[in-house]
Motif scaffolding. Structure first.
Motif, PDB file in Angstrom:
ATOM      1  N   LEU A 274      25.200  48.421  36.975  1.00 28.57           N
ATOM      2  CA  LEU A 274      24.732  49.408  36.008  1.00 28.57           C
ATOM      3  C   LEU A 274      24.797  48.718  34.655  1.00 28.57           C
ATOM      4  O   LEU A 274      25.875  48.290  34.225  1.00 28.57           O
ATOM      5  CB  LEU A 274      25.614  50.653  36.026  1.00 28.57           C
ATOM      6  N   GLY A 275      23.647  48.559  34.001  1.00 27.00           N
ATOM      7  CA  GLY A 275      23.655  47.767  32.775  1.00 27.00           C
ATOM      8  C   GLY A 275      22.603  48.195  31.776  1.00 27.00           C
ATOM      9  O   GLY A 275      21.673  48.954  32.085  1.00 27.00           O
ATOM     10  N   GLY A 276      22.789  47.697  30.569  1.00 25.35           N
ATOM     11  CA  GLY A 276      21.825  47.927  29.510  1.00 25.35           C
ATOM     12  C   GLY A 276      21.601  46.649  28.728  1.00 25.35           C
ATOM     13  O   GLY A 276      22.529  45.855  28.538  1.00 25.35           O
TER      14      GLY A 276
ATOM     15  N   GLY B 199      44.222  53.266  37.100  1.00 20.27           N
ATOM     16  CA  GLY B 199      45.054  52.399  37.923  1.00 20.27           C
ATOM     17  C   GLY B 199      44.351  51.769  39.102  1.00 20.27           C
ATOM     18  O   GLY B 199      44.949  50.966  39.822  1.00 20.27           O
ATOM     19  N   GLN B 200      43.080  52.096  39.336  1.00 21.32           N
ATOM     20  CA  GLN B 200      42.333  51.528  40.445  1.00 21.32           C
ATOM     21  C   GLN B 200      41.320  50.511  39.918  1.00 21.32           C
ATOM     22  O   GLN B 200      40.619  50.766  38.936  1.00 21.32           O
ATOM     23  CB  GLN B 200      41.598  52.633  41.212  1.00 21.32           C
ATOM     24  N   LYS B 201      41.254  49.365  40.587  1.00 27.04           N
ATOM     25  CA  LYS B 201      40.282  48.351  40.202  1.00 27.04           C
ATOM     26  C   LYS B 201      38.917  48.719  40.762  1.00 27.04           C
ATOM     27  O   LYS B 201      38.735  48.807  41.975  1.00 27.04           O
ATOM     28  CB  LYS B 201      40.712  46.975  40.706  1.00 27.04           C
ATOM     29  N   LEU B 202      37.967  48.927  39.868  1.00 25.73           N
ATOM     30  CA  LEU B 202      36.612  49.288  40.256  1.00 25.73           C
ATOM     31  C   LEU B 202      35.636  48.273  39.672  1.00 25.73           C
ATOM     32  O   LEU B 202      35.018  48.488  38.632  1.00 25.73           O
ATOM     33  CB  LEU B 202      36.276  50.698  39.769  1.00 25.73           C
ATOM     34  N   GLY B 203      35.515  47.145  40.323  1.00 34.28           N
ATOM     35  CA  GLY B 203      34.555  46.144  39.916  1.00 34.28           C
ATOM     36  C   GLY B 203      34.900  45.443  38.620  1.00 34.28           C
ATOM     37  O   GLY B 203      36.077  45.263  38.274  1.00 34.28           O
ATOM     38  N   ASN B 204      33.861  45.068  37.876  1.00 37.14           N
ATOM     39  CA  ASN B 204      34.014  44.288  36.656  1.00 37.14           C
ATOM     40  C   ASN B 204      33.123  44.852  35.556  1.00 37.14           C
ATOM     41  O   ASN B 204      32.059  45.423  35.822  1.00 37.14           O
ATOM     42  CB  ASN B 204      33.617  42.825  36.899  1.00 37.14           C
ATOM     43  N   ILE B 205      33.564  44.685  34.334  1.00 36.71           N
ATOM     44  CA  ILE B 205      32.706  44.942  33.185  1.00 36.71           C
ATOM     45  C   ILE B 205      32.453  43.601  32.510  1.00 36.71           C
ATOM     46  O   ILE B 205      33.331  42.731  32.485  1.00 36.71           O
ATOM     47  CB  ILE B 205      33.321  45.945  32.193  1.00 36.71           C
TER      48      ILE B 205
ATOM     49  N   ASP C 178      27.060  23.991  47.115  1.00 35.00           N
ATOM     50  CA  ASP C 178      27.537  25.337  46.804  1.00 35.00           C
ATOM     51  C   ASP C 178      29.025  25.446  47.118  1.00 35.00           C
ATOM     52  O   ASP C 178      29.426  25.439  48.275  1.00 35.00           O
ATOM     53  CB  ASP C 178      26.756  26.371  47.614  1.00 35.00           C
ATOM     54  N   GLN C 179      29.824  25.551  46.064  1.00 33.41           N
ATOM     55  CA  GLN C 179      31.256  25.783  46.227  1.00 33.41           C
ATOM     56  C   GLN C 179      31.720  26.956  45.361  1.00 33.41           C
ATOM     57  O   GLN C 179      32.905  27.052  45.009  1.00 33.41           O
ATOM     58  CB  GLN C 179      32.038  24.523  45.863  1.00 33.41           C
ATOM     59  N   LEU C 180      30.818  27.861  45.020  1.00 32.69           N
ATOM     60  CA  LEU C 180      31.205  29.068  44.296  1.00 32.69           C
ATOM     61  C   LEU C 180      32.040  29.964  45.201  1.00 32.69           C
ATOM     62  O   LEU C 180      31.739  30.117  46.394  1.00 32.69           O
ATOM     63  CB  LEU C 180      29.969  29.839  43.836  1.00 32.69           C
ATOM     64  N   ASP C 181      33.075  30.575  44.638  1.00 33.46           N
ATOM     65  CA  ASP C 181      33.892  31.488  45.438  1.00 33.46           C
ATOM     66  C   ASP C 181      33.212  32.840  45.605  1.00 33.46           C
ATOM     67  O   ASP C 181      33.561  33.609  46.498  1.00 33.46           O
ATOM     68  CB  ASP C 181      35.279  31.665  44.812  1.00 33.46           C
ATOM     69  N   SER C 182      32.235  33.154  44.756  1.00 31.75           N
ATOM     70  CA  SER C 182      31.463  34.389  44.860  1.00 31.75           C
ATOM     71  C   SER C 182      30.110  34.134  44.232  1.00 31.75           C
ATOM     72  O   SER C 182      30.007  33.461  43.210  1.00 31.75           O
ATOM     73  CB  SER C 182      32.171  35.548  44.142  1.00 31.75           C
ATOM     74  N   LEU C 183      29.064  34.678  44.841  1.00 30.08           N
ATOM     75  CA  LEU C 183      27.737  34.461  44.289  1.00 30.08           C
ATOM     76  C   LEU C 183      27.493  35.334  43.070  1.00 30.08           C
ATOM     77  O   LEU C 183      26.792  34.938  42.138  1.00 30.08           O
ATOM     78  CB  LEU C 183      26.677  34.752  45.350  1.00 30.08           C
ATOM     79  N   ASN C 184      28.089  36.527  43.036  1.00 28.04           N
ATOM     80  CA  ASN C 184      27.789  37.484  41.975  1.00 28.04           C
ATOM     81  C   ASN C 184      28.819  37.489  40.847  1.00 28.04           C
ATOM     82  O   ASN C 184      28.454  37.632  39.685  1.00 28.04           O
ATOM     83  CB  ASN C 184      27.680  38.890  42.581  1.00 28.04           C
ATOM     84  N   PHE C 185      30.098  37.350  41.184  1.00 28.66           N
ATOM     85  CA  PHE C 185      31.146  37.348  40.162  1.00 28.66           C
ATOM     86  C   PHE C 185      32.088  36.166  40.395  1.00 28.66           C
ATOM     87  O   PHE C 185      33.274  36.335  40.670  1.00 28.66           O
ATOM     88  CB  PHE C 185      31.937  38.665  40.199  1.00 28.66           C
TER      89      PHE C 185
ATOM     90  N   TRP D 271      28.284  46.819  34.131  1.00 27.63           N
ATOM     91  CA  TRP D 271      29.383  47.058  35.072  1.00 27.63           C
ATOM     92  C   TRP D 271      28.855  46.673  36.441  1.00 27.63           C
ATOM     93  O   TRP D 271      27.725  47.019  36.806  1.00 27.63           O
ATOM     94  CB  TRP D 271      29.797  48.529  35.071  1.00 27.63           C
ATOM     95  N   GLY D 272      29.648  45.951  37.199  1.00 30.18           N
ATOM     96  CA  GLY D 272      29.213  45.539  38.526  1.00 30.18           C
ATOM     97  C   GLY D 272      30.355  45.528  39.512  1.00 30.18           C
ATOM     98  O   GLY D 272      31.521  45.330  39.142  1.00 30.18           O
ATOM     99  N   MET D 273      30.034  45.740  40.780  1.00 29.46           N
ATOM    100  CA  MET D 273      31.068  45.772  41.810  1.00 29.46           C
ATOM    101  C   MET D 273      30.489  45.300  43.136  1.00 29.46           C
ATOM    102  O   MET D 273      29.368  45.660  43.504  1.00 29.46           O
ATOM    103  CB  MET D 273      31.622  47.199  41.966  1.00 29.46           C
TER     104      MET D 273
END
Length: 744
Positions: A724-726, A679-685, A575-582, A713-715
């Motif tokens: 939050l997804g579809g 202007g604010q970073k709120l997670g990822n789409i 395991d060398q992922l920098d993040s498990l989710n993103f 969308w995830g954060m």
């Protein structure tokens, strides 16, 4: 905050006698940089850099203008972020070098609440899998609870400061390229502490130690925190210690909130902190004379937390200086004299010196050999900062220390290196918790609450006892005792046992026909080898059992009941992922296998089980993504290790557990990019393409390939990832999800 002191008097004729008298009456800072500054009457100019979080990056813009206008400085004084910029400049960095480094810096990582995931040892990365928070509540052997003293890990920022100061130090800060002072506050009494010697990085870190955010710094018997508490704009220190005739002060503090902005208890606390800083700043500004220059950059909507907006911050400082160019030009030195000042500054630029001695601070619980092996330092040679930082990062990734740093002390011809490992002192037992809830807004609303207990360093080889309890829809109780056979963990043994119970639904034609309670129990003894942050390999004996108990609906399985088997198993994890989710880079590989050599019960035979999970992440500019492939295969009639698809990111257009079977294949390709909101970073789409197939279904036949497309969308949050997804798939069904921790 940090103050850089220095000055110059060119004395001629009768003024020489007067200067000697003054020198005896009131010591002044003297160094080679003073000589070329100007005439005997040239004013001594000191630069004061105030604190203000990310706004302090504006100081770099001011320095650029001062150098353009040939204004020589006798010292630089800095508080908090002013100490970061001022210390780097005092070490010999040019404004252009400072700018390049802050623009390149990954501030999110520098100000992270934990070490980078890739640097953690593999066992620490398992926290992500069991979904518990990184916050560990301490539990003393006497039953008392404790909490960590800070939120942000200072490890990355200290490495950044060491690089900013060229991995060197001096005996006294007057010997720097430009004399320097850093201002901190004594946590015990709130008094200002002016730091003028010792390790420059320690002084800078102490000046920046925002209480509760960064760890405090122990220095000369004092517990030090952010200098903004006592002196956010230390004009008086510039005049008293530098004997400055003129002060150029840069105020980047955050203004108080307006009445209409104070709406909650958090706003009140924020306002009190702002007022405390504003009040001590106002006193300093009122003491400035007509000869002094006060710069107050206009930041517009830029906040003290906007470290990702370094470029406009620097530009704001540059503009503030240019707006007062007439006042600044009064202190311009002739070209030749300024050139001499620059040359003298360059001559004193910091550089690493040979290490002539090494010291390791004492430890209470952690075996000091763990840290000692990181001291791969060759006496008589300059310190290889990058190599030492890599070694310390590896040890820090064990999770045993709240801070693992070092100090450099100049000994004249060389440097003394003192390694300072600060053990987590709120244990020795640790509790962590995790919450996982979700809904598909239709038939599935899973939830669970997890509590984990950890006791590290049970013995001198670093044995660790883990236990976990989960309640809710997915219930679990388990334990493991991890015993290294050697200190580096290259070999270990680990007995384990757990039992898990959760509902298992059976669907047909879009209707849930029955719900069973599915219980798994596993116990065994592993031997293995750990590869620090990379992964581990295990093999051992294992007993496992499974049972299915009908709780709702009509029976769907002829073989419902109980079965068990026992045999040999092995696994390999990398395991060398920098993040498990993103993740944006790295890989994760999991391989496992099991072969039964005996069995019993109602539904069981000598089964063979194997599987894999492979993830590869990549990044393309502002877009990142990962590809994941998972397979689980079982041969032999057994209910001890069932698997399924359905639910968020498990073939999302299908209901949770809608496709259950003994074997399966599943693949996912996900891409995502940061989501900006005003202007604010709120997670990822992002978008995920999924495909999967179940073999040997335990419910109605569904042995075919299935597909889903999922927009989400995830954060990342303190409690875990929020999604939050579809989704829509080959079943011609749309499904929507909201999850915290993703329990599907």
């Amino acid at each position: 905050m940090a103050v850089i002191l220095g000055g110059f008097y060119r004395i001629v004729g009768a003024q020489f006698v007067l200067a000697m008298v003054l020198a005896m009456a009131a010591p002044i800072l003297v160094n080679a940089a003073d000589a070329p500054i100007g005439t005997a009457n040239a004013p001594r100019v000191a630069l004061v850099l105030g604190g203000g979080g990310a706004r302090g990056l504006a100081h770099i813009g001011v320095l650029k203008v001062l150098e353009e206008e040939h204004v020589p400085l006798v010292c630089v004084i800095g508080t908090s972020m002013g100490a970061l910029v001022g210390g780097g400049y005092a070490a010999g960095r040019t404004p252009e070098e400072l700018e390049a480094r802050v623009l390149k810096a990954d501030w999110q990582s520098l100000l992270s609440t934990q070490a980078p995931r890739a640097e953690k040892i593999y066992r620490q990365k398992e926290n992500d899998r069991i979904q518990v928070t990184q916050l560990e509540i301490g539990l003393g052997d006497d039953g008392k609870l404790g909490l960590p003293g800070s939120v942000v890990s200072s490890q990355p920022i200290e490495r950044f400061l060491r690089e900013m100061t060229l991995a060197g130090t001096v005996q006294h800060f007057d010997q720097l390229a430009t004399p320097f002072r850093a201002i901190a506050s004594d946590l015990e009494n709130g008094n200002m502490v002016v730091m003028n010697d010792g390790d420059i990085v320690t002084a800078m870190r102490a000046s920046m130690a925002v209480p509760g955010l960064f760890a405090t710094v122990e220095r000369n018997g004092h517990t030090l925190v952010d200098g903004g508490i006592s002196r956010n704009l230390p004009v008086d220190i510039a005049k008293s210690e530098c004997h400055a005739d003129v002060v150029i002060a840069v105020d980047v503090g955050t203004p108080p909130l307006k009445s209409e902005q104070i709406r909650s208890v958090l706003d009140v606390a924020d306002q009190l902190a702002r007022l405390m800083v504003v009040q001590n700043t106002k006193i300093q500004e009122q003491a400035m004379t007509s000869r002094d220059v006060l710069l107050q950059p206009d930041f517009g909507g830029l906040a003290s937390t906007d470290f990702d907006k370094a470029k406009p911050m620097i530009a704001a400082g540059e503009k503030a200086a240019r707006d007062q160019l007439a006042a600044i030009k009064r202190y311009t030195a002739p070209a030749e004299q300024y050139r001499g000042w620059l040359i003298a500054r360059q001559d004193r630029r910091l550089a690493p010196k040979p290490i002539d001695s090494v010291e390791l601070a004492g430890l209470k619980r952690v075996n000091p050999d763990v840290v000692r092996e990181a001291l791969d330092v060759t006496p008589g040679k300059p310190l290889d900062v990058e190599h030492l930082d890599q070694q310390l990062s590896r040890v820090y990734g064990r999770g045993d220390f709240s801070r693992l740093t070092y100090e450099l002390t100049d000994t004249g011809a060389g440097q003394h290196l003192k390694l300072i490992p600060l053990e987590k002192d709120w244990g020795p037992n640790y509790l962590s918790f995790g919450l996982s809830v979700g809904t598909d807004f239709a038939s599935s609303n899973p939830y669970s609450l997890t509590a984990r207990y950890r006791r590290p360093w049970v013995n001198s080889l670093g044995a660790e006892w883990l236990a976990a309890v989960r309640v809710g829809e997915d219930r679990l109780i388990g334990t493991e005792f991890y015993q290294p056979l050697q200190l580096d963990g290259l070999a270990f043994v680990a007995p384990f046992a757990y039992t898990r119970e959760r509902p298992l639904d059976f669907w047909q034609g879009g209707t849930r026909q029955a719900e069973y309670q599915y219980q798994q129990t596993k116990a065994g003894l592993d031997i293995g080898s750990s590869w620090n942050s990379y992964g581990e390999v295990r093999a051992g004996v294992q007993y496992q059992s499974g049972s299915l108990r009908l709780s709702v609906g009509s029976p769907q399985l002829n073989g419902s009941g109980y079965g068990y088997d026992y045999g040999l198993h092995a696994s390999l994890n990398f395991d060398q992922l920098d993040s498990l989710n993103f993740p944006t880079h790295g890989q994760q590989v999991q391989l496992y296998g099991y072969r039964a050599i005996g069995h019993g019960g109602d539904v069981s035979e000598n089964s063979q089980i194997g599987g894999f999970r492979i993830t590869q992440a990549a990044e393309w500019g502002n877009v990142a993504g990962h590809a994941m492939l998972r397979g689980h295969f079982q041969k032999g009639d057994s209910i001890s290790d069932l698997d399924w698809l359905g639910g968020l990111f498990k073939l999302s257009s299908y209901r949770s557990q809608e496709l259950a079977g003994e074997s399966l294949l599943y693949g996912r390709l996900s891409v995502y990019r940061p989501f900006d909101f005003f202007g604010q970073k709120l997670g990822n789409i992002g978008l995920a393409l999924e495909s999967g197939r179940v073999y040997g279904p335990v419910g109605p036949s569904n042995e075919s390939w299935h597909y889903s497309t999922t927009a989400f969308w995830g954060m990342e949050t303190f409690l875990g990832p929020i999604y939050l997804g579809g989704a829509y798939g080959d079943n011609r069904m749309a499904r929507f999800y909201f999850t915290l921790g993703n329990p599907f």
